[in-house]
Design a protein around this motif. Structure first.
Motif, short mmCIF file in Angstrom:
data_model
loop_
_atom_site.label_atom_id
_atom_site.label_comp_id
_atom_site.label_asym_id
_atom_site.label_seq_id
_atom_site.Cartn_x
_atom_site.Cartn_y
_atom_site.Cartn_z
N GLU A 272 0.83 -1.21 0.00
CA GLU A 272 0.00 0.00 0.00
C GLU A 272 0.86 1.25 0.00
N GLU A 275 2.49 1.67 -3.39
CA GLU A 275 1.54 2.13 -4.40
C GLU A 275 1.39 3.65 -4.34
N ARG A 278 4.58 5.21 -5.82
CA ARG A 278 4.60 5.06 -7.29
C ARG A 278 3.67 6.09 -7.94
N ARG A 279 2.50 6.29 -7.34
CA ARG A 279 1.54 7.23 -7.91
C ARG A 279 2.11 8.65 -7.89
#
Length: 435
Positions: A272, A275, A278-279
């Motif tokens: 999580e 993620e 990365r975003r």
């Protein structure tokens, strides 16, 4: 056998460095000036190392130099100084060593071949000429084990010449004593203290900080310092520290690393957290998307004021984000459902605990596009006195929030800490000149 120090008659005045740290520094009339933070020592090829002065921590965590020539007494739990204190920020010179930061906790070798020891304290003595020198070291014997280096329980005072003057090549220096003096510092102040250390010592201290404490400190350090630290950590430890950081700060740090290392650390992070990072890496640095955190306080409209207050009390929430709560439709994880508005903490405090926050929404605060420039964000915050601005996508879903401290960090020059010191020094000197 190591040359153990023997009691002597008529011993000159002496103090232990570990006990001196934290001692109040006062002027001749008893007014508090600061506290002792460290002792500056000049190591010599011949003779005993000489202590030339104290590093004194004065207001606002500034560390300045007080030479021993200005010290009239170190008795009764206080250091008494005379004359004026130079308020310029202390900067360690190449020839200088710090008693606490550089020497204490150092692994050393007994010259008689009886093994290793850890410097636990430093005894300073005053000569008839009123100079201060290192007389003895208080050393704890250690032995090597499969878990590292362990104390044997034997401690002794030894003469300066009985141990090597440098750490053994390849052995890290413990930082227990130094960390004890820095324990109560706020993350920003601890970051300043680490910045003043040598690169190697900074890494040694950082490696011994807990993950969450190190994460807070990395968020306050310059890019060069935190890259130096994160690359010195084992990959799994580095990933754990990144997990504990705010996503936007973690993304900023990861973006400065080589691509191969970026991917390796992201694979080791919690899915999580990775993620979110990365975003954020997909957005340009000086845009709302690049500046935002993906973890502001988000609640549904049917949450109560009591629930809101419980969330803003969380210790892991920065003050700038705790002042405003974002209200959305489910899901509440970014990207959320439709963004509805915000609730200001000051407004919530005026309402009964059972009030639904949907009833006290501020719908005038509109979200910005993730590509919004930092200049636009700055004007928006200044115009509406906002501590954080919501970032939304084309569908009106909340992606995150940009806080005022993130904007300030990117508006300031890279060397803003040093520049601030110069400005502060100049301002103090000008004020003093004008009485």
């Amino acid at each position: 056998m190591a040359q153990v120090s023997q009691p002597r008659k008529n011993r000159t005045t002496r103090i232990f460095a570990g006990r001196l740290v934290g001692t109040p520094v006062v002027d001749p009339i008893g007014d508090h000036v600061g506290r002792v933070a460290d002792i500056v020592i000049l190591l010599r090829f011949r003779g005993k190392p000489r202590a030339v002065g104290l590093v004194v921590e004065v207001g606002n965590r500034r560390r300045v130099f007080l030479p021993f020539t200005r010290v009239t007494s170190m008795e009764a739990g206080a250091v008494i100084m005379t004359g004026r204190l130079d308020i310029r920020r202390f900067k360690q010179r190449n020839a200088e060593s710090m008693a606490i930061a550089d020497i204490m906790d150092r692994l050393v070798e007994f010259k008689d071949g009886t093994g290793l020891g850890r410097v636990a304290d430093i005894a300073l003595g005053q000569t008839p000429q009123r100079d201060w020198v290192v007389e003895e070291y208080y050393v704890e014997r250690v032995r090597q084990s499969t878990l590292g280096y362990r104390r044997t329980g034997e401690s002794l005072l030894v003469e300066v010449g009985s141990i090597t003057g440098k750490a053994i090549a390849g052995l890290p220096q413990d930082a227990s004593s130094l960390l004890a003096t820095l324990e109560n510092l706020k993350p920003a102040d601890l970051a300043d203290s680490l910045h003043d250390l040598s690169d190697q010592r900074m890494i040694e201290v950082a490696q011994q900080l807990p993950d969450d404490r190190l994460a807070d400190v990395l968020e306050e350090l310059s890019d060069d310092d935190r890259i130096l630290i994160i690359t010195a950590l084992e990959d799994k430890r580095a990933a754990d520290v990144l997990d504990a950081m705010q996503p936007d700060d973690a993304a900023d740090l990861v973006s400065e690393l080589p691509e191969a290392q970026q991917e390796q650390l992201l694979e080791l992070m919690e899915p999580e957290e990775a993620e979110d990072v990365r975003r954020l890496l997909n957005y340009a640095e000086h845009t709302a998307g690049g500046l935002m955190t993906t973890e502001p306080i988000i609640l549904p409209p049917d949450a109560t004021v009591a629930m809101l207050l419980a969330n803003v009390r969380r210790e892991d929430i920065p003050a700038t984000l705790a002042a405003i709560v974002f209200v959305t439709r489910p899901p509440l994880e970014t990207p959320t459902g439709k963004f509805l508005g915000v609730v200001h903490i000051q407004r919530a405090l005026r309402e009964p605990p059972q009030t639904l926050i949907g009833q006290i929404l501020d719908t005038d605060v509109e979200g910005v596009d993730p590509e919004t420039s930092i200049g636009t964000l700055t004007r928006l915050m200044a115009t509406y006195n906002l501590t954080a601005v919501p970032v939304v996508d084309e569908a009106g879903k909340l992606l995150g929030a940009v806080s005022v401290d993130d904007v300030l960090d990117h508006l300031m020059p890279d060397d803003w800490r040093d520049a601030e010191d110069e400005i502060t020094d100049r301002t103090i000197e000008e004020n003093a000149a004008h009485g």
